[in-house]
Motif scaffolding. Structure first.
Motif, PDB file in Angstrom:
ATOM      1  N   GLU A   1       5.647  -1.182  -5.554  1.00 47.42           N
ATOM      2  CA  GLU A   1       6.175   0.150  -5.847  1.00 47.42           C
ATOM      3  C   GLU A   1       5.000   1.112  -5.808  1.00 47.42           C
ATOM      4  O   GLU A   1       3.937   0.848  -6.392  1.00 47.42           O
ATOM      5  N   ALA A   2       5.174   2.218  -5.119  1.00 52.39           N
ATOM      6  CA  ALA A   2       4.105   3.199  -4.958  1.00 52.39           C
ATOM      7  C   ALA A   2       3.552   3.621  -6.319  1.00 52.39           C
ATOM      8  O   ALA A   2       4.212   3.465  -7.352  1.00 52.39           O
ATOM      9  N   PRO A   3       2.314   4.132  -6.348  1.00 47.57           N
ATOM     10  CA  PRO A   3       1.652   4.449  -7.612  1.00 47.57           C
ATOM     11  C   PRO A   3       2.490   5.306  -8.562  1.00 47.57           C
ATOM     12  O   PRO A   3       3.190   6.229  -8.148  1.00 47.57           O
ATOM     13  N   SER A   4       2.363   4.977  -9.842  1.00 55.43           N
ATOM     14  CA  SER A   4       3.006   5.740 -10.928  1.00 55.43           C
ATOM     15  C   SER A   4       1.963   5.951 -12.026  1.00 55.43           C
ATOM     16  O   SER A   4       2.093   5.431 -13.138  1.00 55.43           O
TER      17      SER A   4
ATOM     18  N   ALA B   1      -3.950   3.680 -10.676  1.00 61.39           N
ATOM     19  CA  ALA B   1      -2.754   4.081  -9.920  1.00 61.39           C
ATOM     20  C   ALA B   1      -1.475   3.505 -10.509  1.00 61.39           C
ATOM     21  O   ALA B   1      -0.408   4.082 -10.347  1.00 61.39           O
ATOM     22  N   TYR B   2      -1.570   2.377 -11.181  1.00 61.26           N
ATOM     23  CA  TYR B   2      -0.429   1.687 -11.779  1.00 61.26           C
ATOM     24  C   TYR B   2       0.667   1.433 -10.750  1.00 61.26           C
ATOM     25  O   TYR B   2       1.773   1.960 -10.804  1.00 61.26           O
ATOM     26  N   ARG B   3       0.340   0.566  -9.795  1.00 56.53           N
ATOM     27  CA  ARG B   3       1.354   0.047  -8.878  1.00 56.53           C
ATOM     28  C   ARG B   3       1.989  -1.190  -9.506  1.00 56.53           C
ATOM     29  O   ARG B   3       1.376  -1.873 -10.318  1.00 56.53           O
ATOM     30  N   ARG B   4       3.204  -1.475  -9.094  1.00 53.41           N
ATOM     31  CA  ARG B   4       3.866  -2.712  -9.501  1.00 53.41           C
ATOM     32  C   ARG B   4       4.089  -3.558  -8.251  1.00 53.41           C
ATOM     33  O   ARG B   4       4.562  -3.047  -7.234  1.00 53.41           O
TER      34      ARG B   4
ATOM     35  N   VAL C   1       2.610  -3.753   1.098  1.00 52.94           N
ATOM     36  CA  VAL C   1       1.310  -3.829   0.419  1.00 52.94           C
ATOM     37  C   VAL C   1       0.231  -3.437   1.419  1.00 52.94           C
ATOM     38  O   VAL C   1       0.137  -4.020   2.504  1.00 52.94           O
ATOM     39  N   ASP C   2      -0.574  -2.433   1.072  1.00 56.53           N
ATOM     40  CA  ASP C   2      -1.578  -1.931   2.002  1.00 56.53           C
ATOM     41  C   ASP C   2      -2.994  -2.187   1.487  1.00 56.53           C
ATOM     42  O   ASP C   2      -3.203  -2.703   0.390  1.00 56.53           O
ATOM     43  N   ALA C   3      -3.967  -1.815   2.304  1.00 56.72           N
ATOM     44  CA  ALA C   3      -5.371  -2.081   1.983  1.00 56.72           C
ATOM     45  C   ALA C   3      -5.812  -1.346   0.722  1.00 56.72           C
ATOM     46  O   ALA C   3      -6.603  -1.870  -0.074  1.00 56.72           O
ATOM     47  N   GLU C   4      -5.307  -0.138   0.521  1.00 54.03           N
ATOM     48  CA  GLU C   4      -5.686   0.631  -0.669  1.00 54.03           C
ATOM     49  C   GLU C   4      -5.218  -0.059  -1.945  1.00 54.03           C
ATOM     50  O   GLU C   4      -5.948  -0.129  -2.938  1.00 54.03           O
TER      51      GLU C   4
ATOM     52  N   VAL D   1      -9.316 -11.068  -3.994  1.00 56.12           N
ATOM     53  CA  VAL D   1      -7.917 -10.742  -3.716  1.00 56.12           C
ATOM     54  C   VAL D   1      -7.599 -10.886  -2.235  1.00 56.12           C
ATOM     55  O   VAL D   1      -6.493 -11.308  -1.857  1.00 56.12           O
ATOM     56  N   ALA D   2      -8.581 -10.581  -1.372  1.00 60.33           N
ATOM     57  CA  ALA D   2      -8.346 -10.636   0.078  1.00 60.33           C
ATOM     58  C   ALA D   2      -8.039 -12.046   0.565  1.00 60.33           C
ATOM     59  O   ALA D   2      -7.544 -12.212   1.692  1.00 60.33           O
ATOM     60  N   ASP D   3      -8.292 -13.054  -0.252  1.00 61.24           N
ATOM     61  CA  ASP D   3      -7.961 -14.432   0.141  1.00 61.24           C
ATOM     62  C   ASP D   3      -6.463 -14.709   0.062  1.00 61.24           C
ATOM     63  O   ASP D   3      -5.986 -15.725   0.585  1.00 61.24           O
ATOM     64  N   SER D   4      -5.712 -13.843  -0.593  1.00 60.38           N
ATOM     65  CA  SER D   4      -4.273 -14.053  -0.753  1.00 60.38           C
ATOM     66  C   SER D   4      -3.515 -13.482   0.443  1.00 60.38           C
ATOM     67  O   SER D   4      -3.818 -12.383   0.911  1.00 60.38           O
TER      68      SER D   4
END
Length: 322
Positions: A111-114, A214-217, A283-286, A310-313
């Motif tokens: 979910e986009a940042p909140s 950013a609080y993404r979910r 899910v993007d690079a940012e 994280v990039a290993d996932s």
């Protein structure tokens, strides 16, 4: 008298027919998609209540079973051991803990940042007016939660660290009690608890996550399942997007529907929903870069047991995006 060979042949034929019938019945049985969720999983619970996901997945030969969890980390632990296949949304601080424990997870949506959906609050009569004034004070928050990361970032912006405050590691329920009885100077918390303490106790925000967290979910899948059934992920992703669009376009009805499920009044839920994006995206690079910042911050604070990359996932993306 029946020939013994004929008896054996008839028996073998009956056994084969029974086995074939059983096999066909099993082949016709739909495969189960096991989804884990929490009470805060608004979009997933909406799909569950409406039966829309079942209808979408039926042509794929897939049925759905639903499994409720009390918090995000047990949900991802169940995902890792294969007890469920997909997780509903979890807060951004949760995946690094699962990855630190060796979980094999695939990010499949967010979910986009909140950023305003979590904040550092003080009581309405508090003399504290800035984060810098928290130095030496007792601050309540849930250890390892997104609120913990927000506090680390907010303190760092003021040239402070967690060593400059007295942490009180408390669950939201205990944090609310400590906040109201004055045993802590500030509380770091997320919605809908944030909206509730603002509306019911007049809490005042020192800072929210804007420019800090950013609080993404995130929505995750067990990596073996994601590799085996990308068609199911595509279907679930599309339904989540549509559910998010409905919540954004119908804030009042959405709050009326969800409030009884989480034990809050509809006005509080609607206030909380106004700060949450509900925009389901790839899910993007940012987003992954902030996941790494969260992981690194918790490693440095000795909250995570080891460094996480994280990039290993794996990251799943809708087919149209490549």
């Amino acid at each position: 008298m029946t020939n013994p060979f004929r008896r054996r042949l008839l028996l073998a034929g009956a056994t084969f027919a029974a086995a074939t019938t059983t096999g066909l019945a099993r082949a016709a049985d739909p495969e189960k998609l096991r989804i884990g969720y929490q009470k805060s999983s608004t979009l997933t619970i909406l799909l569950k209540s409406r039966g829309e996901l079942e209808r979408t997945l039926a042509p794929l030969g897939v049925a759905v079973s639903w499994h409720e969890f009390t918090s995000g980390l047990p949900l991802l632990e169940a995902l890792n051991v294969g007890a469920i296949d997909l997780s509903a949304d979890v807060a951004d601080a949760v995946p690094p803990f699962a990855l630190a424990a060796g979980a094999s997870l695939t990010y499949y949506a967010l979910e986009a940042p909140s950023p305003t959906a979590q904040a550092i609050v003080v009581r309405k009569d508090s003399p504290i007016t800035s984060v810098a004034q928290l130095k030496g004070k007792r601050v309540a928050f849930a250890k390892g939660a997104g609120a913990h990361f927000l506090l680390l970032e907010a303190l760092a912006r003021e040239g402070l660290s967690i060593r400059d405050v007295e942490p009180a590691y408390l669950s939201p329920a205990d944090g609310r009690a400590a906040f109201e009885n004055g045993s802590v100077a500030a509380w770091v918390v997320w919605d809908p608890f944030l909206a509730a303490v603002q509306r019911q106790a007049g809490a005042r925000i020192l800072t929210d996550g804007a420019g800090l967290s950013a609080y993404r979910r995130f929505y995750l899948a067990g990596s073996p399942y994601a590799a085996r059934r990308p068609d199911v992920l595509t279907a679930v992703y599309g339904e989540l997007q549509r559910a998010g669009e409905w919540v954004r376009k119908n804030p009042g009805p959405a709050a009326q529907w969800h409030a009884p499920l989480i034990g809050l009044d509809a006005a509080t839920v609607e206030a909380a929903n106004q700060r949450r994006s509900y925009r389901v995206q790839p899910v993007d690079a940012e987003a992954l870069a902030e996941q790494q910042r969260i992981a690194d911050a918790f490693t440095q604070a000795q909250v995570l047991p080891r460094k996480v990359v994280v990039a290993d996932s794996p990251v799943w993306k809708p087919a149209r995006l490549g």
